[in-house]
Design an enzyme around this catalytic site. Structure first.
Site, PDB file in Angstrom:
ATOM      1  N   SER A  77      13.087   1.218   6.363  1.00  0.00           N
ATOM      2  CA  SER A  77      12.596   2.251   5.462  1.00  0.00           C
ATOM      3  C   SER A  77      13.732   2.750   4.589  1.00  0.00           C
ATOM      4  O   SER A  77      14.885   2.800   5.003  1.00  0.00           O
ATOM      5  CB  SER A  77      12.008   3.417   6.276  1.00  0.00           C
ATOM      6  OG  SER A  77      11.668   4.488   5.445  1.00  0.00           O
ATOM      7  N   ASP A  78      13.385   3.093   3.337  1.00  0.00           N
ATOM      8  CA  ASP A  78      14.347   3.721   2.445  1.00  0.00           C
ATOM      9  C   ASP A  78      14.617   5.141   2.948  1.00  0.00           C
ATOM     10  O   ASP A  78      13.684   5.911   3.160  1.00  0.00           O
ATOM     11  CB  ASP A  78      13.773   3.757   1.026  1.00  0.00           C
ATOM     12  CG  ASP A  78      14.719   4.446   0.055  1.00  0.00           C
ATOM     13  OD1 ASP A  78      15.898   4.579   0.390  1.00  0.00           O
ATOM     14  OD2 ASP A  78      14.266   4.837  -1.027  1.00  0.00           O
ATOM     15  N   LYS A  79      15.887   5.486   3.148  1.00  0.00           N
ATOM     16  CA  LYS A  79      16.213   6.773   3.774  1.00  0.00           C
ATOM     17  C   LYS A  79      15.926   7.962   2.865  1.00  0.00           C
ATOM     18  O   LYS A  79      15.548   9.023   3.337  1.00  0.00           O
ATOM     19  CB  LYS A  79      17.680   6.808   4.184  1.00  0.00           C
ATOM     20  CG  LYS A  79      18.671   6.844   3.022  1.00  0.00           C
ATOM     21  CD  LYS A  79      20.099   6.930   3.519  1.00  0.00           C
ATOM     22  CE  LYS A  79      21.071   7.019   2.362  1.00  0.00           C
ATOM     23  NZ  LYS A  79      20.886   8.257   1.549  1.00  0.00           N
ATOM     24  N   THR A  80      16.097   7.810   1.529  1.00  0.00           N
ATOM     25  CA  THR A  80      15.937   8.942   0.632  1.00  0.00           C
ATOM     26  C   THR A  80      14.490   9.415   0.616  1.00  0.00           C
ATOM     27  O   THR A  80      13.587   8.660   0.302  1.00  0.00           O
ATOM     28  CB  THR A  80      16.369   8.564  -0.794  1.00  0.00           C
ATOM     29  OG1 THR A  80      17.716   8.112  -0.759  1.00  0.00           O
ATOM     30  CG2 THR A  80      16.255   9.756  -1.718  1.00  0.00           C
ATOM     31  N   THR A 121      12.779  10.058   3.107  1.00  0.00           N
ATOM     32  CA  THR A 121      12.159   9.722   4.399  1.00  0.00           C
ATOM     33  C   THR A 121      12.980  10.308   5.542  1.00  0.00           C
ATOM     34  O   THR A 121      12.476  11.056   6.371  1.00  0.00           O
ATOM     35  CB  THR A 121      12.051   8.197   4.565  1.00  0.00           C
ATOM     36  OG1 THR A 121      11.318   7.665   3.453  1.00  0.00           O
ATOM     37  CG2 THR A 121      11.317   7.851   5.846  1.00  0.00           C
TER      38      THR A 121
END
Length: 462
Positions: A330-333, A335
């Site tokens: 998953s993209d951290k930004t 999330t």
């Protein structure tokens, strides 16, 4: 005006012919005309807005489960065998599991639609001779759209103005390298990846700015053509595949047993009708009447638990796949983090604290007209004294070759610049006066020399 459903080779038109083709102008459309075109040609979207039909199909899809079909067959047999009570019980179980699954998936779908409405993308268009932001779905043929870095192309169109405009068209060409767009007229046989004077729905601006005349919207765009060619049913989850296999196996076993027992009864000279009723009753008894209800209840419970953790389950059967997941990327930004940035300090190239760096960064982040990222927003929120005195004169947009954005700015008030010059001049005059005063005590020869010196000083001041 050409019908939007016809394919217009707009890349072969110059700007004037293109405007005539869609009955528009450089001043854009009026609000009344845009509303008329929106009603006539529909919203700029690839989806069909048929909620009633989709809900009905969603309900019907609940009966596609092989086990449910077996139970329906069993209920019919029970009714045929005049076992009305058993038939009604089976039908109630089927309806319970079906309605439960339908309600859960419908509620999840409605929640997703509400979230999508909150994050609808907007674009800047020219309406009634002034710029305004509208939702992408409201863009119509003939609109004048303004693009800058980070913007999504709302529809297919012809470029009428550009400034170092680079577009990412990987959706169509597969190439991650941005394409430079220019104003021009191309041959009708020019392939899509060579149409440098056109932009297409689904691509986005990497750098630069541009103005586009919208020609095709919705399903009439190139992305719409691709969407129709690739349109297919939603793939089955592993859980659904497993249920189908189990249902098929159950049907095969039931059919074999029914045929075998019926044949044995016939060979034993049992009454034919009694043998038939016996085997059919056996088939009904072998069906797992409560299995669909058990599956629906357990999946619904899992969806409810995930909802407490702010996770929307759109399809109940996907929960099993989610449970079997071993690695999730998953993209951290946005999330794992909030996606917010704050400025802590500014340093020059020597590593020292520098207010000038912060001031220049503030000018760049606030006055630039390209795509503003979270860092730009963080810098823009910093309060600096006298910052309002700067205005933007010109800009070279960010591009992937220079890897920078350049701004030409000036003081907002020219009066302040003149005051500064006058102050410097007065200072020089005072200095010269002091020099002359000191010089008067000397001889005339020295005075002449000083006079020449004063003349040079005045020349430098001018």
């Amino acid at each position: 005006m050409s019908n939007s459903k016809s394919k217009i080779p707009f890349w072969t038109f110059d700007r004037k012919n293109a405007l005539n083709q869609v009955k528009s102008s450089f001043s854009g459309l009026s609000s009344q005309e845009s509303s008329y075109r929106l009603d006539k040609f529909g919203p700029n979207t690839l989806k069909n807005d048929k909620k009633t039909q989709s809900d009905f199909l969603l309900f019907i899809n609940q009966f596609k489960n092989p086990i449910t079909l077996i139970l329906l067959f069993a209920a019919s047999l029970s009714f045929f065998l005049q076992d009305t009570t058993n038939s009604i019980i089976i039908l109630l179980i089927i309806l319970f599991s079906t309605i439960l699954g339908f309600w859960q998936e419908k509620s999840a779908g409605d929640a997703v639609n509400e979230l999508l409405n909150l994050i609808k993308v907007k674009t800047t268009v020219l309406r009634d001779e002034k710029k305004e932001e509208i939702f992408v779905e409201e863009v119509v043929m003939g609109d004048i759209v303004f693009l800058s870095a980070g913007d999504i192309i709302p529809a297919d169109g012809l470029i009428i103005e550009e400034d170092e405009l680079f577009i990412d068209e990987a959706t169509f060409t597969g190439e991650t390298f941005p394409v430079e767009k220019k104003i021009g007229v191309l041959d009708k046989a020019t392939p899509l990846n060579k149409r440098i004077n056109s932009v297409f729905m689904g691509s986005h601006v990497v750098s630069g700015t541009g103005t586009v005349l919208i020609i095709s919207t919705g399903k009439n765009t190139e992305l719409g053509n691709i969407s129709e060619k690739l349109s297919s049913k939603i793939p089955l989850t592993d859980f659904e595949i497993g249920i189908k296999r189990f249902g098929a196996l159950l049907m095969e076993i039931t059919l074999i047993m029914v045929i075998f027992l019926f044949a044995v009864n016939v060979l034993l000279n049992k009454p034919f009708f009694d043998s038939l009723l016996f085997t059919l009753a056996l088939a009904v008894g072998l069906t797992p009447q409560l299995l669909p209800a058990i599956i629906s209840v357990n999946l619904a419970k899992g969806a409810k638990q995930m909802a407490k953790k702010k996770v929307i389950v759109k399809r109940l059967n996907s929960i099993e796949n989610f449970g079997n997941m071993t690695v999730m990327c998953s993209d951290k930004t946005g999330t794992l983090t909030e996606g917010k940035v704050e400025v802590d300090n500014t340093l020059d190239y020597l590593g020292n604290n520098s207010e000038m760096v912060l001031k220049l960064a503030k000018i760049n982040a606030t006055l630039q007209q390209g795509f503003k990222n979270p860092i730009d927003n963080a810098i823009s929120n910093i309060e600096l004294e006298e910052f309002e005195e700067y205005v933007r004169v010109d800009e070279i947009p960010y591009d992937f070759i220079r890897k920078r954005l350049s701004l030409l700015v000036r003081f907002k008030s020219k009066k302040k610049i003149n005051n500064n010059l006058n102050t410097n001049t007065n200072t020089n005059t005072n200095t010269n006066t002091n020099t002359n005063t000191n010089t008067n005590t000397n001889t005339n020869t020295n005075t002449n020399t000083n006079t020449n010196t004063n003349t040079n000083t005045n020349t430098n001041t001018n």
